[in-house]
Design a protein around this motif. Structure first.
Motif, mmCIF file in Angstrom:
data_model
loop_
_atom_site.group_PDB
_atom_site.id
_atom_site.type_symbol
_atom_site.label_atom_id
_atom_site.label_comp_id
_atom_site.label_asym_id
_atom_site.label_seq_id
_atom_site.Cartn_x
_atom_site.Cartn_y
_atom_site.Cartn_z
ATOM 1 N N THR A 126 0.820 -1.215 0.000
ATOM 2 C CA THR A 126 0.000 0.000 0.000
ATOM 3 C C THR A 126 0.858 1.270 0.000
ATOM 4 O O THR A 126 0.326 2.374 -0.051
ATOM 5 N N LEU A 127 2.172 1.102 0.073
ATOM 6 C CA LEU A 127 3.054 2.283 0.060
ATOM 7 C C LEU A 127 3.214 2.819 -1.352
ATOM 8 O O LEU A 127 3.163 2.076 -2.330
ATOM 9 N N SER A 128 3.449 4.125 -1.467
ATOM 10 C CA SER A 128 3.811 4.682 -2.768
ATOM 11 C C SER A 128 5.238 4.238 -3.104
ATOM 12 O O SER A 128 6.007 3.817 -2.239
ATOM 13 N N ALA A 129 5.576 4.332 -4.392
ATOM 14 C CA ALA A 129 6.933 3.963 -4.827
ATOM 15 C C ALA A 129 7.968 4.803 -4.085
ATOM 16 O O ALA A 129 9.029 4.315 -3.684
ATOM 17 N N ARG A 130 7.632 6.071 -3.867
ATOM 18 C CA ARG A 130 8.588 6.963 -3.194
ATOM 19 C C ARG A 130 8.818 6.523 -1.746
ATOM 20 O O ARG A 130 9.945 6.503 -1.254
ATOM 21 N N GLU A 131 7.738 6.156 -1.051
ATOM 22 C CA GLU A 131 7.867 5.700 0.336
ATOM 23 C C GLU A 131 8.663 4.396 0.422
ATOM 24 O O GLU A 131 9.484 4.219 1.314
ATOM 25 N N PHE A 132 8.362 3.476 -0.509
ATOM 26 C CA PHE A 132 9.072 2.196 -0.466
ATOM 27 C C PHE A 132 10.564 2.424 -0.693
ATOM 28 O O PHE A 132 11.420 1.877 0.021
ATOM 29 N N ALA A 133 10.892 3.257 -1.686
ATOM 30 C CA ALA A 133 12.304 3.537 -1.977
ATOM 31 C C ALA A 133 12.993 4.163 -0.771
ATOM 32 O O ALA A 133 14.139 3.832 -0.446
ATOM 33 N N ALA A 134 12.275 5.069 -0.088
ATOM 34 C CA ALA A 134 12.862 5.738 1.083
ATOM 35 C C ALA A 134 13.252 4.710 2.149
ATOM 36 O O ALA A 134 14.334 4.774 2.729
ATOM 37 N N GLY A 135 12.382 3.743 2.382
ATOM 38 C CA GLY A 135 12.703 2.693 3.342
ATOM 39 C C GLY A 135 13.853 1.824 2.866
ATOM 40 O O GLY A 135 14.681 1.366 3.659
ATOM 41 N N ALA A 194 19.396 3.792 -8.930
ATOM 42 C CA ALA A 194 18.597 2.767 -9.610
ATOM 43 C C ALA A 194 17.322 2.457 -8.814
ATOM 44 O O ALA A 194 16.297 2.068 -9.388
ATOM 45 N N ALA A 195 17.412 2.634 -7.487
ATOM 46 C CA ALA A 195 16.235 2.403 -6.641
ATOM 47 C C ALA A 195 15.322 3.619 -6.588
ATOM 48 O O ALA A 195 14.325 3.617 -5.860
ATOM 49 N N GLY A 196 15.679 4.666 -7.328
ATOM 50 C CA GLY A 196 14.828 5.851 -7.369
ATOM 51 C C GLY A 196 15.120 6.848 -6.262
ATOM 52 O O GLY A 196 14.276 7.703 -5.943
ATOM 53 N N LEU A 197 16.312 6.745 -5.694
ATOM 54 C CA LEU A 197 16.659 7.615 -4.557
ATOM 55 C C LEU A 197 17.607 8.738 -4.983
ATOM 56 O O LEU A 197 18.455 8.535 -5.857
ATOM 57 N N PRO A 198 17.498 9.916 -4.352
ATOM 58 C CA PRO A 198 18.430 11.015 -4.640
ATOM 59 C C PRO A 198 19.792 10.748 -3.994
ATOM 60 O O PRO A 198 19.871 10.051 -2.988
ATOM 61 N N THR A 199 20.842 11.317 -4.568
ATOM 62 C CA THR A 199 22.191 11.102 -4.016
ATOM 63 C C THR A 199 23.001 12.393 -3.909
ATOM 64 O O THR A 199 24.170 12.349 -3.538
ATOM 65 N N THR A 200 22.370 13.527 -4.232
ATOM 66 C CA THR A 200 23.085 14.809 -4.126
ATOM 67 C C THR A 200 22.205 15.839 -3.413
ATOM 68 O O THR A 200 20.972 15.752 -3.435
ATOM 69 N N ILE A 201 22.850 16.836 -2.811
ATOM 70 C CA ILE A 201 22.121 17.886 -2.083
ATOM 71 C C ILE A 201 21.240 18.681 -3.043
ATOM 72 O O ILE A 201 20.103 19.038 -2.720
#
Lengths: 383, 383
Positions: free
Chosen positions: A188-197, A316-323
């Motif tokens: 039930t999580l959004s893609a963004r929430e899942f990636a954050a975890g 690749a997991a949809g996560l940011p890596t820079t400020i």
């Protein structure tokens, strides 16, 4: 620490794992698998016979899952009521802490009764803190509903709230009596929430499990899709955290390794004023881990290709890596340094960071020169 | 537990005592004697080198003693600031807890720095709770200025605040790093305040020290007057409490004995709405102890002459011993029973009381019949 498969009606036995957190009289189990919510009542009643409970959830999670939890508690004969709070990080406040505490007292729950946190890290931290201070400590059960909470915040007993002066600056160590991680809920999580975890899952590989980091590279899509790999990734993460916590419950030593990416990450979250539209915790940790690796490269500690591999996996997991990937006004180096100085891990003004000699080779650096951090951030802020 | 005499410039060596509270890594010393306030800085600096501090005091105590404490801290090179709060029980509130926490964070104190509580039980409980939750636990030093705080609340690590639903219902166990009990400070207390604290001194005799109770009978006037007997009475009380706490830090067992007189006492305080004009804590405990002895007589446990001797000793010290001695509207049995049911010591609705077989023979009674208590109170309320 043991891991055993357990029978279950709603899932194949192979998809149920149990991780023991060994803390003497405060030891507890983390049960992991799809469909656990429906068995919550039975699992709680078996371990904590005769208890009454207050279920704390935010409005979003309550709408999705609270009735199923209630049905399960009812079926097991656990009398309970429910407190629904607003969703979002601002709920980790002194005012809402007071609200939970007052409700627990209004329900006349006793020391042996339980607060059940149904939700993500915000609800778990808040409800756990309340359970830790009502009558100087009552029972607490975690039913984490986000990936972040299942692999990180529900394990280890850290509870707390935010202060206008910084995140998690107020709280107690209070261990749960049981953690029930229903992995199917994560659908039930959004893609963004899942990636954050998922950023916290990656963290365990980066600290001291290079094989796990490699395995994640091969199984990332299956984990996101919800196969048995998801259960395995979560169980491995919990086991990794449980081992560190068992060796250092109150963060006097190696538990600090779990903060890989968090000193930078907390400063970023604070500069973004905890605005989830700009940055959520897992994203801050992802950027923080990328920064920790690049800073370690800059300090001559870590091979550049390891830092690159970390960023590539997170991206690749949809996560940011820079400020600069954080939307909104840019942060200044002064702001960031100010927030870093307010970190709980500051000891006598020397900065403590988790640095690394490469993937799976993180270590606690207790005397980092603030000038080096400032130079590094000056270059990063523009990136 | 050891007790040694210690050299001091401001008092004869024989008038300085030290009591060790043995709690493993959380062990600490209680220093007791006249003139200790002037040595606070040196004693703190010797044990906790390099710390910074926030001194928390109420306005009344601050006016009397805070400048002397500050001078002592300055002389020892301990950088500190001061937070002054309103005097009185209502300060043990969620709102003031937030104020202390915020000030500690505003001063950017670190985990190794200290909150110093200069005051009675209200300030000690509040400041200790704040120290227990900022950064999930920072150092804490108690400088108790009331007799009650010197012999009871500053020893043992219980901290907390009141709720509108009852006294001390919210808090944590957080041990101080040091307790400095300046017995000369007690000369600034009113006779009523001193007597209230004395009730807790008597309590240690009633629990399991019949010889101490006898000795108090012979030395009560010297203790009130401030001779070396005062230091001895306080040291014996601290030693008694330290022994119980060392055996049961978190009140799972015999620590409950320290609640002799407190189940009734808390109910009385709550019914009197914590109005100090009507009843202060020590007076409530005095009445509570008299009630516990008379209830034990009614239950056929305790000789009637022991209960009479307890009341006579408390009365000679200027303390009340009956419910009707409390000025203002009379309490009903229903009100009292309702407050008793909300006590922290309630386990699964059975009432826990500290009862006694005679002076110095108190015991934990875990399954007291509420109907017996009700009958007993019905008779007492009219007395």
């Amino acid at each position: 620490m043991t891991s055993t498969t357990r029978p279950a009606a709603s899932a194949p036995a192979a998809m149920r794992e149990s991780v023991r957190v060994s803390l003497g009289a405060r030891s507890y189990d983390i049960l992991i698998g799809p469909g656990l919510l429906a068995e919550a009542g039975a699992e709680i009643a078996r371990r904590l016979p005769g208890i009454r409970a207050l279920v704390v959830a935010d409005e979003r999670v309550a709408a999705l899952h609270a009735d199923r939890l209630s049905a399960s508690l009812d079926a097991a004969g656990i009398a309970h009521s429910r407190l629904v709070l607003p969703a979002g990080e601002p709920t980790k406040s002194f005012a809402h802490l007071g609200e939970v505490v007052d409700r627990v007292l209004a329900e006349r729950l006793e020391r042996g009764d339980a607060v059940i946190a149904l939700g993500g890290g915000v609800i778990g931290d808040l409800a756990g803190f309340a359970a830790g201070i009502v009558r100087r400590g009552m029972r607490f059960v975690q039913v984490p509903t986000s990936l972040l909470a299942q692999v990180d915040s529900s394990v280890g007993g850290k509870t707390g709230i935010n202060s206008p002066r910084g995140k998690n600056l107020v709280g107690v160590f209070h261990q749960p009596a049981l953690v029930l991680a229903d992995t199917a809920i994560l659908d039930t999580l959004s893609a963004r929430e899942f990636a954050a975890g998922y950023a916290e899952v990656v963290k365990y590989g980066l600290i001291d499990r290079p094989d796990f980091f490699r395995w994640l590279g091969e199984n990332r899509e299956a984990i996101f899709a919800g196969g048995p790999e998801r259960v395995e990734a979560i169980a491995t993460s919990c086991r990794a955290k449980a081992e560190v916590v068992a060796g250092d419950e109150r963060e006097d030593g190696n538990r600090a390794l779990l903060n890989l990416g968090h000193t930078f990450g907390h400063a970023l979250e604070s500069c973004a004023r905890y605005d989830a539209a700009r940055l959520v915790h897992g994203e801050a940790v992802a950027i923080g881990m990328a920064l920790a690796h690049r800073f370690s490269v800059a300090e001559g500690l870590c091979p550049a290709e390891d830092a690159a591999a970390v960023s590539a996996h997170l991206a690749a997991a949809g996560l940011p890596t820079t400020i600069s990937a954080i939307p909104g006004p840019a942060f200044t180096v002064d702001e960031l340094m100010d927030k870093i100085a307010q970190d709980k891990k500051v000891v006598r003004s020397a900065l403590t960071f988790i640095l690394t000699r490469g993937i799976g080779r993180a270590f606690v650096a207790r005397d980092v020169d603030p000038a080096s951090v400032r130079r590094f951030l000056a270059a990063e802020v523009g990136c």
